[in-house]
Scaffold this motif. Structure first.
Motif, mmCIF file in Angstrom:
data_model
loop_
_atom_site.group_PDB
_atom_site.id
_atom_site.type_symbol
_atom_site.label_atom_id
_atom_site.label_comp_id
_atom_site.label_asym_id
_atom_site.label_seq_id
_atom_site.Cartn_x
_atom_site.Cartn_y
_atom_site.Cartn_z
ATOM 1 N N GLU A 74 -4.950 -1.540 3.834
ATOM 2 C CA GLU A 74 -3.739 -0.781 4.179
ATOM 3 C C GLU A 74 -2.499 -1.678 4.199
ATOM 4 O OE1 GLU A 74 -3.211 2.470 4.808
ATOM 5 O OE2 GLU A 74 -5.293 3.130 4.642
ATOM 6 N N ILE A 75 -2.653 -2.893 4.723
ATOM 7 C CA ILE A 75 -1.526 -3.833 4.768
ATOM 8 C C ILE A 75 -1.122 -4.234 3.350
ATOM 9 C CG2 ILE A 75 -0.839 -6.177 5.424
ATOM 10 C CD1 ILE A 75 -2.406 -5.736 8.043
ATOM 11 N N GLN A 76 -2.102 -4.513 2.499
ATOM 12 C CA GLN A 76 -1.794 -4.870 1.107
ATOM 13 C C GLN A 76 -1.116 -3.719 0.381
ATOM 14 O OE1 GLN A 76 -1.928 -7.821 -0.368
ATOM 15 N NE2 GLN A 76 -2.605 -8.627 1.608
ATOM 16 N N THR A 77 -1.579 -2.497 0.604
ATOM 17 C CA THR A 77 -0.958 -1.316 -0.003
ATOM 18 C C THR A 77 0.465 -1.158 0.483
ATOM 19 O OG1 THR A 77 -3.121 -0.229 -0.154
ATOM 20 C CG2 THR A 77 -1.186 1.175 -0.316
ATOM 21 N N HIS A 78 0.693 -1.345 1.776
ATOM 22 C CA HIS A 78 2.022 -1.230 2.358
ATOM 23 C C HIS A 78 2.963 -2.288 1.779
ATOM 24 C CE1 HIS A 78 5.024 -0.123 5.336
ATOM 25 N NE2 HIS A 78 5.175 -1.412 5.618
ATOM 26 N N LYS A 79 2.472 -3.530 1.651
ATOM 27 C CA LYS A 79 3.297 -4.597 1.074
ATOM 28 C C LYS A 79 3.612 -4.309 -0.383
ATOM 29 C CE LYS A 79 1.937 -8.514 3.929
ATOM 30 N NZ LYS A 79 1.254 -9.813 3.947
ATOM 31 N N VAL A 93 -8.088 -2.280 7.356
ATOM 32 C CA VAL A 93 -6.765 -2.731 7.788
ATOM 33 C C VAL A 93 -6.150 -3.640 6.721
ATOM 34 C CG1 VAL A 93 -5.546 -4.183 9.461
ATOM 35 C CG2 VAL A 93 -7.175 -2.469 10.266
ATOM 36 N N ASP A 94 -6.938 -4.590 6.201
ATOM 37 C CA ASP A 94 -6.439 -5.475 5.150
ATOM 38 C C ASP A 94 -5.960 -4.686 3.936
ATOM 39 O OD1 ASP A 94 -6.962 -7.698 6.687
ATOM 40 O OD2 ASP A 94 -8.823 -8.237 5.635
ATOM 41 N N TYR A 143 -4.537 3.257 14.873
ATOM 42 C CA TYR A 143 -4.323 1.824 15.105
ATOM 43 C C TYR A 143 -2.972 1.440 14.513
ATOM 44 C CZ TYR A 143 -5.601 -3.164 15.260
ATOM 45 O OH TYR A 143 -5.652 -4.514 15.523
ATOM 46 N N HIS A 144 -2.162 0.751 15.284
ATOM 47 C CA HIS A 144 -0.818 0.369 14.856
ATOM 48 C C HIS A 144 -0.758 -1.138 14.655
ATOM 49 C CE1 HIS A 144 0.341 4.403 16.063
ATOM 50 N NE2 HIS A 144 -0.308 4.185 17.205
ATOM 51 N N ILE A 145 -0.334 -1.561 13.450
ATOM 52 C CA ILE A 145 -0.209 -2.983 13.154
ATOM 53 C C ILE A 145 0.848 -3.175 12.075
ATOM 54 C CG2 ILE A 145 -2.099 -2.933 11.468
ATOM 55 C CD1 ILE A 145 -2.759 -5.819 12.322
ATOM 56 N N ALA A 146 1.697 -4.156 12.260
ATOM 57 C CA ALA A 146 2.720 -4.536 11.274
ATOM 58 C C ALA A 146 3.555 -3.340 10.812
ATOM 59 C CB ALA A 146 2.061 -5.230 10.079
ATOM 60 N N GLY A 147 3.879 -2.456 11.727
ATOM 61 C CA GLY A 147 4.700 -1.300 11.383
ATOM 62 C C GLY A 147 3.949 -0.209 10.633
ATOM 63 N N ILE A 148 2.639 -0.305 10.582
ATOM 64 C CA ILE A 148 1.801 0.671 9.880
ATOM 65 C C ILE A 148 0.916 1.374 10.903
ATOM 66 C CG2 ILE A 148 0.052 0.975 8.086
ATOM 67 C CD1 ILE A 148 0.835 -1.837 7.069
ATOM 68 N N THR A 149 0.698 2.656 10.718
ATOM 69 C CA THR A 149 -0.260 3.387 11.552
ATOM 70 C C THR A 149 -1.448 3.756 10.677
ATOM 71 O OG1 THR A 149 1.480 4.271 12.960
ATOM 72 C CG2 THR A 149 -0.630 5.423 12.987
ATOM 73 N N ILE A 150 -2.625 3.319 11.089
ATOM 74 C CA ILE A 150 -3.856 3.627 10.365
ATOM 75 C C ILE A 150 -4.599 4.677 11.181
ATOM 76 C CG2 ILE A 150 -6.000 2.692 9.434
ATOM 77 C CD1 ILE A 150 -4.523 -0.056 9.409
ATOM 78 N N LYS A 151 -4.777 5.836 10.594
ATOM 79 C CA LYS A 151 -5.396 6.975 11.285
ATOM 80 C C LYS A 151 -6.907 6.806 11.409
ATOM 81 C CE LYS A 151 -1.724 9.728 11.525
ATOM 82 N NZ LYS A 151 -1.128 10.056 12.775
ATOM 83 N N ASP A 152 -7.435 7.224 12.541
ATOM 84 C CA ASP A 152 -8.879 7.321 12.787
ATOM 85 C C ASP A 152 -9.651 6.051 12.415
ATOM 86 O OD1 ASP A 152 -8.478 9.937 13.659
ATOM 87 O OD2 ASP A 152 -8.692 10.733 11.620
#
Length: 118
Positions: free
Chosen positions: A108-113, A105-106, A74-83
């Motif tokens: 992963e986005i927080q970790t990325h930020k 997803v939330d 899944y691709h969101i906000a420049g991040i790819t989340i596997k499986d």
């Protein structure tokens, strides 16, 4: 019939006017009449537009297909989340995320930020 309180609406079909009762999970006409398949579809559509929830698993985009479980990247906000677990309509392709996937997803986005600010 449902045990919850029904709302009543005027339902125009052909040249006739009917009173349709709608709850969150059901609908019916106030006065019993013989209904054609076409009239039943029109009544169902009217009820969905006036407060009835669609049957579980029915696609909210096309109202014809059902969701199937899919696992993919899944691709969101420049991040790819596997499986990631997804629900996708087999008919129109509309995709929803189950609650566990939303939480993932939330996170992963927080970790990325958090990694970007360091």
């Amino acid at each position: 019939m449902s045990t919850t309180e029904a709302t009543k609406h005027k339902f125009y079909y052909g040249e006739e006017t009917y009173t349709i009762c709608v709850t969150k999970d059901d609908w019916w006409l106030d006065e019993p009449v013989d209904m054609s398949e076409r009239m039943m579809r029109a009544g169902e559509e009217f009820a969905l537009e006036n407060g009835m929830l669609p049957p579980e698993g029915l696609c909210v985009e096309c109202y014809k297909g059902k969701y199937v479980d899919v696992v993919e990247d899944y691709h969101i906000a420049g991040i790819t989340i596997k499986d990631l677990d997804l629900h996708r309509c087999y008919r129109c392709g509309h995709t929803t995320l189950p609650w566990a996937s939303v939480e993932r997803v939330d996170k992963e986005i927080q970790t990325h930020k958090g990694n970007q600010t360091k």
